[in-house]
Design an enzyme around this catalytic site. Structure first.
Site, short mmCIF file in Angstrom:
data_model
loop_
_atom_site.label_atom_id
_atom_site.label_comp_id
_atom_site.label_asym_id
_atom_site.label_seq_id
_atom_site.Cartn_x
_atom_site.Cartn_y
_atom_site.Cartn_z
N ARG A 297 -5.35 1.47 -13.76
CA ARG A 297 -3.90 1.90 -12.78
C ARG A 297 -3.14 0.68 -12.58
NH1 ARG A 297 -4.25 5.79 -9.68
NH2 ARG A 297 -3.55 7.77 -11.01
N HIS B 293 -14.98 -3.00 0.53
CA HIS B 293 -15.21 -2.22 -1.10
C HIS B 293 -16.63 -1.63 -1.13
CE1 HIS B 293 -14.15 -1.95 -5.34
NE2 HIS B 293 -12.66 -1.84 -4.96
N ARG C 191 -11.15 -4.06 -14.79
CA ARG C 191 -9.97 -4.65 -13.64
C ARG C 191 -11.59 -6.26 -15.02
NH1 ARG C 191 -6.04 -1.27 -11.42
NH2 ARG C 191 -7.28 0.11 -9.86
N ARG D 287 -13.68 3.51 4.63
CA ARG D 287 -12.69 2.80 4.78
C ARG D 287 -11.71 3.24 4.04
NH1 ARG D 287 -11.65 -0.09 -0.26
NH2 ARG D 287 -9.88 1.06 -0.90
N ASN E 245 1.15 -1.68 0.30
CA ASN E 245 -0.14 -0.13 -0.03
C ASN E 245 0.76 1.35 -0.22
OD1 ASN E 245 -2.65 -1.18 -0.09
ND2 ASN E 245 -2.85 -1.08 2.53
N HIS F 57 -15.22 3.91 -15.62
CA HIS F 57 -15.17 2.68 -14.15
C HIS F 57 -16.58 2.29 -13.34
CE1 HIS F 57 -14.55 2.74 -9.64
NE2 HIS F 57 -13.49 2.23 -10.11
N TYR G 280 -12.81 -9.18 -1.85
CA TYR G 280 -13.17 -7.81 -1.41
C TYR G 280 -14.62 -8.06 -1.29
CZ TYR G 280 -9.19 -5.86 -3.88
OH TYR G 280 -7.68 -5.27 -4.44
#
Length: 705
Positions: A407, A591, A377, A563, A48, A437, A470
């Site tokens: 990314r 998530h 993704r 979060r 992270n 997204h 997630y």
């Protein structure tokens, strides 16, 4: 002059994120977490932090180079002031991680899981390591000397290097040994439990062999972190150039961007070597961070595979297989069930398989005309992509809006786009300047001459790997009003029209924030009777922050489960004292995004792909979907109630921006444990069929008129 910013109830986003990552490190100290899982949390903290420096620190470093002054919308600070605060906040985190990892490794040694040093090995073990160095490492290493005749080389992003201060005939030089990423991270000794030595520790031991004409005055492991905040929409590229080829160039450039951090792992500090590296990399001393534990800890995740079964059961989380959801029959096809009633999947407690089965069934259903989907993704091995390819090969119209700018997943997405295009899918790449997204899939059928829509909307990516890690929601519905909106959305995206109008869906960048603020205004009018619940990953959008503060000042009860980054501070008297904010960090990454406005069963309820960040509300295509089915609504209300009851893993945000354990006299409640237990004990329950729309007769139409 800086724009006047009200900072009475806001805080810096970067420092807020660092406090979230500190919470991740706290899980590594939690005695209730299995020992090997605690070491994984230390590894997650490390990765992270790597990404934080590459993206957020990299972005701030870019802003320091801009001629026009820039001031943060939450704090009024300049980029230089923000960077200075970050460097000061990060230094103690390194010391905390060193201490945690050292304690964990000592505990693991009592379980015969040992990260070895050369000094503690016996003759036989040293011989094993020496042979491995000679046969496997040395042939592919490229040691380099840096002196007046050998220029300083490029140090790639996040690649480990052995750095040595060398001396020969009174002359000093620097020695570098880049550690190829193709090498394994450690060598496993063949006897007595799980005993391993890291590759960098082996190279430190035998570095002298690679520089036989020099004496070694000092040695360490170092790593350079480079700015990876590439914004492809800001890069100039030819209109005629294939967009995938353009993205390949962008990904390659990432390794060569400017350094933003130098990490050094060593028992002692060699000031001469540090000064030399800083001068060559153009880094200040406050950008240098020292560590006693390994700089790269991804190797930790593969250690679990080395454990014998009895150790694995004692040191790791018990395995959990996501269950088939109780709202669907496992022995019946999914598609006809969705035509009868809505279904909600709750990852990772429930399996992603029903959605995958839906797409697979649609790929061969003779009544299906088209499948359209947005992908941000994917896993490297993705059944979803294979089913989409099969659908195209079966003659269905398959349109995939693939976001190549996800990314660190750019290369994977490029490869899948090529594979699907070869199978006959139509591949779109979104609109310049805006990332797509949203997580939405639309299946269009024609049966008995009528068009049917099956719409799937989710809060998380179509990634079969992360769906097991997630927490996310996936709604599948055949409601025509949602399908019609989804059809309009896909048509608009195909012609780059991002300002379309939708009846049910909330879509950014031109609608979502305004609609959310309208719903907040409705609650504000109710005063103390008003209620807002938000589950988000982050909140940074200044307009939404100010609207929430306005709601608090009107007496509206605002409860937020955030979060990570949270730029609003609750509990400020007269400003945000009706806002409660808590965060949950546990076995699974939280998530899910949920918005609720109002109390009782009639509250407006949405699931969404969008956080309350400016990038989501202004520079991305996002979708929030209303939840209309009564049974699905009850399920989500239950999820929210359990989250609010969490007093084990939850931490509450105070007015000072610090997180602390929730003080409650209630019985201990860990929300993720509750969901796990509910998942293991659930059986099929027949959902209520969706009521059919009654056709209006002539008389009723006349009277209506």
């Amino acid at each position: 002059m800086p724009k006047i910013v009200d900072t009475r109830y806001t805080q810096d986003r970067e420092l807020s994120w660092l406090r979230f990552n500190e919470r991740v490190l706290e899980e590594a100290k939690d005695e209730s977490v299995p020992l090997m899982e605690r070491l994984k949390f230390a590894a997650i903290f490390t990765s992270n932090l790597d990404e934080f420096f590459m993206i957020r620190v990299g972005s701030l470093c870019d802003l320091t180079l801009v001629k026009e002054p820039h001031f943060d919308a939450r704090t009024g600070q300049t980029p230089d002031q923000q960077l200075s605060a970050i460097y000061q906040a990060v230094t103690p985190l390194y010391k905390m991680r060193d201490k945690v990892v050292d304690q964990l490794e000592k505990r693991l040694r009592t379980c015969n899981i040992c990260r070895m040093t050369m000094d503690e090995m016996d003759t036989k073990e040293r011989k094993q390591v020496e042979n491995w160095f000679r046969d496997e490492l040395q042939p592919i290493l490229s040691p380099q000397v840096v002196d007046s005749r050998h220029p300083f080389p490029h140090l790639s992003n996040k690649v480990l290097n052995i750095v040595l201060r060398l001396q020969s005939d009174g002359q000093e030089a620097l020695g570098l040994i880049p550690i190829p990423q193709s090498l394994p991270p450690y060598f496993v000794l063949r006897e007595r439990g799980v005993r391993y030595i890291l590759t960098e520790d082996v190279l430190l031991e035998y570095a002298k062999k690679l520089f036989p004409t020099f004496s070694v005055q000092g040695k360490a492991v170092c790593s350079v972190t480079r700015n990876a905040d590439i914004s492809p929409e800001d890069e100039a590229y030819d209109v005629d150039e294939d967009y995938r080829q353009h993205m390949r160039k962008i990904v390659k450039k990432r390794n060569r961007l400017a350094p933003v951090r130098l990490e050094i792992q060593s028992s002692t500090r060699d000031e001469k070597a540090i000064e030399f590296l800083c001068s060559k990399l153009k880094l200040s001393r406050e950008q240098v961070f020292f560590s006693k534990c390994p700089l790269r800890m991804n190797y930790v995740f593969s250690l679990e595979g080395l454990l014998p079964p009895e150790s694995k059961s004692a040191l790791c989380y018990p395995p959990y297989i996501p269950r088939f959801p109780a709202c669907l029959r496992p022995d019946e096809k999914i598609l006809p069930q969705i035509l009868r009633h809505d279904a909600l999947l709750f990852y990772p407690f429930e399996s992603m398989d029903p959605f995958l089965h839906l797409v697979r069934e649609a790929s061969s259903d003779p009544n299906v005309l088209s499948i359209k989907i947005t992908i941000y993704r994917l896993a490297s091995k993705a059944k979803l992509a294979e089913y989409l390819c099969a659908a195209a090969e079966n003659g269905k119209e398959v349109t995939v809006l693939m976001e190549l700018r996800a990314r660190f997943d750019e290369q994977n997405n490029i490869q899948w786009a090529e594979r699907m295009e070869e199978a006959g899918c139509t591949i779109l790449y979104g609109t310049e300047g805006f990332k797509v997204h949203s997580k939405i899939c639309l299946i269009t059928r024609r049966e008995r001459g009528k068009i049917q829509y099956i719409t799937q909307v989710g809060t998380g990516n179509y990634n079969e790997k992360t769906a097991k890690q997630y927490t996310d929601l996936c709604l599948m519905t055949a409601r025509p009003e949602l399908g019609e909106d989804a059809a309009v959305l896909f048509r608009n995206m195909a012609i780059a029209n991002l300002s379309g109008d939708y009846k049910q869906l909330l879509v950014s960048p031109f609608q979502l924030r305004d609609k959310v603020m309208e719903l907040m205004d409705r609650e504000i009018k109710k005063g103390p009777e008003g209620y807002i619940f938000l589950k988000l990953n982050s909140i940074t959008d200044r307009k939404l922050i100010d609207k929430l503060a306005e709601a608090s000042q009107a007496g509206v009860e605002v409860v937020m489960n955030v979060r990570g980054i949270c730029c609003i501070r609750p509990g400020i008297p007269g400003l945000t004292d009706h806002i409660t904010i808590f965060s949950i960090v546990g076995r699974y990454l939280e998530h899910t995004r949920i918005y609720r406005f109002g109390r009782g069963d009639n509250a407006d309820l949405f699931i969404s792909s969008a956080d309350f960040m400016t990038r989501n509300t202004e520079r991305r295509v996002e979708v929030a979907c209303p939840v209309l089915d009564p049974q699905v609504r009850r399920s989500i209300f239950h999820i929210c109630d359990v989250l609010v009851s969490d007093n084990v893993k939850a931490r509450q945000l105070g007015p000072d921006g610090q997180w602390s354990p929730r003080k409650t006299g209630a019985a201990p409640c860990s929300s993720q444990d509750v969901f796990l237990e509910e998942g293991m004990g659930t059986t099929y329950q027949e959902p209520a069929a969706r009521p059919a729309k009654r056709k209006k007769g002539l008389l009723s139409r006349l009277f209506k008129r």
